[in-house]
Design a protein around this motif. Structure first.
Motif, PDB file in Angstrom:
ATOM      1  N   THR A   9       0.831  -1.207   0.000  1.00 50.79           N
ATOM      2  CA  THR A   9       0.000   0.000   0.000  1.00 50.79           C
ATOM      3  C   THR A   9       0.863   1.252   0.000  1.00 50.79           C
ATOM      4  OG1 THR A   9      -1.804  -1.137   1.158  1.00 50.79           O
ATOM      5  CG2 THR A   9      -1.790   1.269   1.261  1.00 50.79           C
TER       6      THR A   9
ATOM      7  N   ALA B 141      -8.574   0.320  -3.999  1.00 51.18           N
ATOM      8  CA  ALA B 141      -8.507  -1.140  -3.904  1.00 51.18           C
ATOM      9  C   ALA B 141      -9.674  -1.698  -3.098  1.00 51.18           C
ATOM     10  CB  ALA B 141      -7.179  -1.562  -3.276  1.00 51.18           C
TER      11      ALA B 141
ATOM     12  N   LEU C 214      -1.892  -2.310  -8.664  1.00 49.87           N
ATOM     13  CA  LEU C 214      -3.234  -2.424  -8.094  1.00 49.87           C
ATOM     14  C   LEU C 214      -3.749  -3.854  -8.198  1.00 49.87           C
ATOM     15  CD1 LEU C 214      -5.663  -1.035  -6.815  1.00 49.87           C
ATOM     16  CD2 LEU C 214      -6.458  -0.420  -9.112  1.00 49.87           C
TER      17      LEU C 214
ATOM     18  N   LEU D 252      -4.919  -6.095  -4.892  1.00 49.47           N
ATOM     19  CA  LEU D 252      -6.211  -6.764  -4.718  1.00 49.47           C
ATOM     20  C   LEU D 252      -6.011  -8.193  -4.244  1.00 49.47           C
ATOM     21  CD1 LEU D 252      -8.087  -5.588  -7.955  1.00 49.47           C
ATOM     22  CD2 LEU D 252      -8.287  -4.637  -5.662  1.00 49.47           C
TER      23      LEU D 252
END
Length: 440
Positions: free
Chosen positions: A108, A159, A322, A326
């Motif tokens: 992140t 996300a 991304l 996920l």
């Protein structure tokens, strides 16, 4: 009990798995290692290890997840239940789940950097510095403690919103957009780079084969590490995606496609970055964040059409990152759903809040954070999953799950190869990572 979610079709599953595998390791690490360890001399062992791990560990984790229809905790528990040790299995299952959450939190932070740089390519701020030192100072300020809170939170919110829509309507649909766009954009960059004067020197550098480099143990060690971590065998993400598969899915074939496109992504990154640096006479000898956030922006600024090149590059990198994010958050979210019996949106919200708080606090130490996870937790999780599936469940169950959905039986050598080669490789990756300070 509510019906377990699933992917709606084979393409969606494969693209989601490709998305989980394609990440920063392909983009900021693979080209560097190709450069450092002899080009083609590195590619030879890398391709060997990709084939080996995809045909053992990736198939195994997908089959393990589908067979148990659960995440790592219940999957490990189910494996140990026949020996009246379910609680032991469930306890061990927490290791890859917590590892996935911790890796997602570290990722992140990186996604916050990428998002800021991506938006900056449109506003002009990413390429605004006028020297390599200025680019380094700009990145250093962002990568410091509490240096990028807003963009990091936005990246995580994006996300979490996708994850709230579930497996089919969220993860699958997002990857059906992001993965084709990623490959298209990197293909455009590769073609553009090929047209630049001096690019041919980069290709010669990539595909050279040096017998002396091929004979060095470190070439094989770091090729193993790259393949192992790039294919996302860690007992969590691949396993949880496998749990959403229908029984008619041919898992060995799907694992092969995932490995193929993950390798294509890595090669595209090398075919963009190494020739691009060759056009300026620069040598790629530093990977990691410094390559992506310092050296490449400086390079783009000096290239014709560099502003457009930077936009294409960082949009593609954002999609790649991304898709991996996920996958990393899905294992802990699914675990919350299974163990706390919360609905999808509440589970996403709970994990998202944890992700926001912890990721903001670790910004200044994220490199050490990720090193610990890649050295210790990821190979440990992969090894535990391998032991549970191949050793605890045993040959009959493994062959039943691997051959489910296939028209032709998979090789009889699969189980012994996994037991006596793949599982020891997981232990070897752990030992080598500790000894060398990381090989992934």
């Amino acid at each position: 009990m509510s019906k377990r979610e699933s992917f709606t079709n084979r393409l969606g599953f494969i693209l989601a798995c490709i998305g989980s595998a394609v990440g920063m390791g392909n983009i900021w690490m693979f080209p560097t290692r190709v450069s450092l360890y002899g080009g083609g001399s590195y590619l030879i062992p890398y391709f060997i290890f990709v084939v080996l791990i995809a045909s053992t560990g990736v198939i195994g984790e997908m089959s393990f997840g589908r067979g148990t229809r659960s995440g790592p905790i219940d999957a490990f528990g189910a494996a140990c239940e026949s020996r009246d040790r379910r609680k032991v299995g469930e306890t061990l299952g927490f290791i890859p789940v917590l590892g996935s959450l911790a890796m997602a939190i570290g990722y992140t932070v990186v996604m916050g950097w990428i998002l800021k740089y991506m938006i900056g390519t449109f506003t002009g701020s990413t390429l605004a510095p006028n020297s390599i030192d200025s680019f380094a100072a700009s990145f250093g300020g962002m990568a410091s403690a509490f240096g990028n809170n807003l963009w990091q939170i936005i990246a995580l919110v994006v996300a979490v919103i996708i994850l709230m829509f579930g497996v089919g309507n969220g993860i699958e649909k997002a990857n059906k957009i992001m993965m084709p766009v990623f490959f298209l954009l990197f293909l455009i960059l590769a073609i553009y780079t090929a047209c630049q004067p001096g690019a041919i020197d980069g290709y010669k550098y990539i595909f050279r084969v040096e017998p002396s480099a091929l004979a060095k143990p470190e070439t094989w060690i770091f090729a193993l590490g790259q393949a192992f971590f790039s294919l996302s065998v860690a007992g969590n993400g691949t396993l949880i995606y496998g749990s959403y598969l229908p029984d008619n899915e041919d898992i060995p074939a799907s694992a092969g496609r995932v490995a193929l496109f993950d390798t294509i992504a890595a090669m595209l990154a090398a075919l963009v970055i190494i020739p691009a640096m060759a056009t300026t006479g620069a040598q790629l000898d530093q990977g990691g964040p410094g390559l992506m956030f310092i050296f490449l922006p400086s390079l783009f600024k000096s290239m014709p059409g560099g502003h457009i090149v930077a936009i294409i590059f960082f949009v593609a990198v954002f999609f790649a990152g991304l898709s991996s994010l996920l996958n990393l958050y899905e294992a802990p979210i699914a675990t919350v759903q299974e163990k706390l019996h919360l609905n999808r949106k509440l589970s996403c919200l709970l994990i998202g809040v944890i992700g926001v708080i912890v990721s903001i606090c670790i910004q200044g130490i994220v490199s050490d954070w990720m090193d610990i996870l890649s050295i210790y937790i990821c190979p440990l999780g992969a090894g535990l999953a391998g032991i549970m599936f191949f050793w605890v469940y045993g040959k009959n169950y493994v062959e039943e799950q691997v051959n489910l959905g296939r028209n032709k039986k998979f090789t009889d050598k699969y189980v012994p190869v996994c037991k006596y080669l793949y599982c020891p490789i997981c232990i070897l990756v752990l030992i080598l990572g500790i000894a060398l300070g990381g090989i992934g």
